[in-house]
Design a protein around this motif. Structure first.
Motif, short mmCIF file in Angstrom:
data_model
loop_
_atom_site.label_atom_id
_atom_site.label_comp_id
_atom_site.label_asym_id
_atom_site.label_seq_id
_atom_site.Cartn_x
_atom_site.Cartn_y
_atom_site.Cartn_z
N ALA A 79 0.64 -1.51 -0.11
CA ALA A 79 -0.52 0.29 0.27
C ALA A 79 0.69 1.22 -0.11
N ALA A 80 2.26 1.04 0.99
CA ALA A 80 3.38 2.47 0.52
C ALA A 80 3.86 2.01 -0.16
N ALA A 81 4.23 1.07 -1.32
CA ALA A 81 5.28 1.08 -2.15
C ALA A 81 4.39 1.48 -3.40
N PHE A 82 3.02 1.34 -3.75
CA PHE A 82 3.11 2.64 -5.00
C PHE A 82 1.72 3.63 -4.90
N LYS A 90 8.96 6.88 -4.22
CA LYS A 90 10.79 6.65 -3.44
C LYS A 90 10.80 5.95 -2.24
N ALA A 91 10.13 5.74 -1.66
CA ALA A 91 10.37 4.17 -0.83
C ALA A 91 9.73 3.16 -0.92
N GLN A 93 11.57 2.40 -3.84
CA GLN A 93 12.65 2.62 -4.88
C GLN A 93 14.22 2.90 -4.62
N GLY A 94 14.21 3.36 -2.73
CA GLY A 94 15.17 3.05 -2.24
C GLY A 94 15.48 1.88 -1.66
N TRP A 95 14.60 1.24 -0.95
CA TRP A 95 14.56 -0.16 -0.60
C TRP A 95 15.23 -0.94 -1.95
N ALA A 96 14.36 -0.53 -2.67
CA ALA A 96 14.87 -1.69 -3.73
C ALA A 96 16.60 -1.50 -4.27
N ARG A 97 16.86 -0.12 -4.18
CA ARG A 97 18.23 -0.10 -4.38
C ARG A 97 19.00 -0.90 -3.29
N GLY A 98 18.21 -0.72 -2.79
CA GLY A 98 19.21 -0.80 -1.26
C GLY A 98 19.76 -2.20 -1.14
N MET A 99 18.63 -3.67 -1.87
CA MET A 99 18.68 -4.32 -2.36
C MET A 99 19.22 -4.89 -3.34
N GLY A 100 19.47 -3.83 -4.45
CA GLY A 100 20.63 -4.59 -5.27
C GLY A 100 19.49 -4.95 -6.44
N LEU A 117 6.60 -6.35 0.10
CA LEU A 117 7.70 -6.18 -0.96
C LEU A 117 8.27 -6.88 -0.11
N MET A 118 9.29 -8.19 -1.26
CA MET A 118 9.89 -8.68 -0.45
C MET A 118 10.96 -9.66 -0.86
N TYR A 119 11.74 -9.50 -0.40
CA TYR A 119 13.49 -9.56 -1.27
C TYR A 119 14.12 -11.26 -1.30
#
Length: 689
Positions: A79-82, A90-91, A93-100, A117-119
């Protein structure tokens, strides 16, 4: 399943400090083991090796690679990711960048509480060979090295210069380096018997390879070899070796291939007190002196050499030449010292500082004289002999022998006192006043010796507390903790029913005006002594709650304290103990909330069957408990109190303490107070866990 193999790591160095070898080996092994654990690499067994020129560890059947690891990291809620248009915030995108990864590559985690979201990723495990370099660096940095040294033209610092680094996984060399030394499968042999390097073909052949090079790499095996050889040689000489564990450890840390030999010295030296000769042989030369079955010193000793000589007689002769001047020194000091009486040395003690605010050692000697006499009086002992011993106890500090061989202080005072014609009681008390010198040491055998030992320790404790220099953290320059434990041991083990408050008061008064706040110092020193009981009993595996239960009553007679602790520890195992401890805790909490003074129980106000029964049971055992407690039979007192479990349980199940009628309420509080006071005659049972 990953493959397993044997891992060998050896640091080949110059001769390591012998007194540190065991601790260095333990640290090195523990560090490697803990790092293997952290890396999730299992293994079967670990074996340490340590000799003067090496630290090594052999880990058998260790996994050669880590297992792959599944990594899962939760990101922001969907809900907060989109945003409303479905675009990644941005939150996210920032998390995803941190996970590569990108946001659209993320997995989803769905639960009954929402969706996130889950990595997810599989992290390949590393090979052991990739991890060894880091392990080596950490293990060497963690070694307990008080002072490093630099060698050669490089800028490397370590406890001793490193010459060889041996790292093998099975029969393969693992590439690594330390202090500019690259790893190999080579090890250094014995300095004299095998100067060439040896090749270790497989990690598990390490010990046997070195054995061919005249090196027993296993510290424990080398130590056992030395001990056995000394015992056998001593028996052949009809003697008993004089040693201690630290001496055997140190000798085992000095040699790689131990060979035991017997040597001798002139019987003329036996006129010197054996303690001085034993000290110089053991502490100065690391020899093993021999005594006969009566404890008399023999003119023979055993030493351990690091070579298998083709001409042992030359080695023996060399060691005899080395010890002769040391024994001659002892004889010279003894003969010279005897010309001056201990009493005539007292004036010299006035120029030796004890502590700048507390005066000289001479001042201390005069205080010990007075205090030892007072304590001996309280013990019904020979107060004149104890006082004389107290006055002379420190006089040997200014003798030539003790100045040369400090370890024999006290012992030489005893011998010089005998030479001066002092009484045997006084002479023995002089030697005994340092006891116990260390944990497990013998205590003074006579009451006069106990009096002087207590007086000396009290003087130091009271003086240092009196000037506000109490021990803080690890700092305890005057050894106050050791002195306190020594006092406790003397009082308890010699069964001396002396009160700590009275003993401390004797020492406080002897300082006169030097101590400005005598009552405060007395309380501080007594509290410090009581606090040391905890450390002493914990070493005896007595649980802390038992000690706390007794400490809460602050019994200041050490022997009485000990009796209570043993009784409470025994009671703690009683099936009734847990319920009675809980009841005492409940009573304590109720009484803490009570207002005003609690008076005696009024029988006429007891109405409920349960309170009448509890009062009757309490009345029945009161005399037994009082008598037993007065006589120090706390086990009997607690056994009687254990019978109260049932009436106490029934009381709490059936009776409302906080009754509406104030008189009834107060009477029930009085009953609970009477119950608690019976237990408090022994300890605060409410503190038992």
């Amino acid at each position: 399943m990953h493959q397993k193999n044997d891992l060998l790591i050896e640091l080949g160095t110059e001769e390591l400090p012998p007194k540190s070898l065991k601790s260095l080996s333990e640290s090195f092994t523990n560090s490697i083991v803990s790092q293997l654990d952290e890396a999730r690499l299992t293994f079967a067994t670990v074996r340490s090796f340590a000799s003067p020129r090496r630290l090594a560890v052999l880990v058998s059947d260790v996994e050669t690679a880590q297992a792959d690891e599944i990594v899962e990291k939760r990101g922001p809620a969907v809900a907060a990711a989109f945003d409303a248009e479905g675009n990644a915030t941005k939150a996210a995108q920032g998390w995803a960048r941190g996970m590569g990864i990108t946001v659209d590559q993320a997995d989803r985690l769905k639960t009954d509480k929402g969706e996130w979201l889950m990595y997810k990723a599989t992290v390949p495990g590393k090979q052991l060979s990739e991890l060894v370099q880091g392990m080596l660096e950490v293990a060497t940095k963690q070694l307990p090295i008080p002072k490093t040294m630099r060698w050669g033209s490089g800028d490397h610092h370590f406890i001793r210069p490193l010459h060889r680094l041996t790292v093998l996984l099975g029969n393969d060399v693992i590439p690594a380096s330390l202090f500019g030394v690259a790893s190999s499968n080579k090890v250094t042999g014995h300095r004299f018997h095998h100067a060439d390097d040896l090749t270790v073909n497989h990690a598990n052949e390490y010990a046997e390879t070195l054995r061919k090079g005249w090196v027993i790499a296993d510290f424990a095996e080398r130590r056992e070899t030395i001990q056995q050889a000394v015992v056998e040689l001593a028996a052949a000489e009809n003697g008993i070796p004089v040693w201690d564990e630290d001496l055997i450890d140190e000798v085992a840390s000095l040699v790689e291939y131990p060979v035991a030999l017997v040597a001798g010295f002139s019987e003329a030296f036996l006129s010197v007190p054996k303690e001085a000769l034993i000290y110089t042989m053991k502490d100065d030369q690391r020899y093993f002196p021999l005594i006969d079955s009566n404890g008399n010193l023999l003119p023979r000793f055993i030493f351990i050499t690091n070579i298998q000589s083709k001409d042992p007689a030359q080695v023996v002769s060399g060691n005899e030449k080395v010890i002769r001047p040391r024994l001659a020194d002892a004889q010279f000091f003894f003969d010279t010292d005897k010309k001056i009486k201990l009493a005539d040395r007292l004036a010299k003690l006035d120029s030796v500082l004890f502590q700048k605010e507390l005066g000289s050692v001479g001042d201390k000697a005069r205080r010990i004289e007075a205090n030892a006499g007072s304590i001996a009086d309280a013990l019904g002992a020979d107060s004149k002999a104890a006082a004389r011993a107290g006055l002379l106890a420190k006089a040997d500090l200014v003798s030539g022998m003790v100045m040369e061989f400090p370890e024999v202080q006290g012992v030489m005072g005893m011998h010089y006192a005998r030479n001066d014609g002092e009484s045997e009681v006084t002479a023995q008390a002089i030697e005994a006043h340092y006891r116990p010198r260390f944990a497990g040491d013998e205590l003074p055998s006579s009451p006069e010796g106990c009096a002087v030992a207590l007086a000396d320790k009290l003087d130091t404790l009271v003086g240092i507390f009196g000037i506000g220099q109490t021990p803080k953290g690890d700092r305890d320059p005057f050894g106050l903790r050791r002195a306190a434990i020594g006092m406790i041991r003397i009082l308890v083990e010699k069964k001396l029913a002396l009160d700590l408050v009275s003993l401390v008061d004797i020492a406080v008064k002897s300082y006169g005006s030097i101590i400005k706040n005598p009552d405060e110092v007395n309380e501080q020193v007594v509290d410090f002594l009581l606090g040391r009981f905890r450390a002493w009993y914990q070493e005896q595996n007595i649980s802390v709650d038992v000690i706390q239960a007794v400490l809460a009553r602050r019994p200041t007679v050490a022997l009485d304290f000990d009796n209570r602790v043993k009784a409470v520890a025994e009671f703690r195992a009683n099936p009734q103990a847990e319920a009675l401890a809980a009841a005492n805790k409940r009573v304590s909490n109720i009484l803490a909330k009570a207002e005003g003074d609690i008076g005696p129980v009024d029988k006429t106000l007891l109405a409920e069957d349960a309170e009448i029964a509890l009062y009757a049971a309490l009345t029945d055992i009161r005399d037994t408990v009082s008598s037993a407690a007065t006589n120090g039979d706390y086990s009997a007192a607690l056994s009687a109190l254990a019978t109260l479990r049932e009436p106490v349980d029934t009381f709490f199940d059936s009776v409302m303490v906080n009754a509406d009628d104030m008189k009834v309420r107060n009477n029930r509080l009085a009953l609970l107070n009477a119950l608690r006071n019976e237990f408090l005659k022994v300890a605060d049972i409410s503190l038992l866990q």
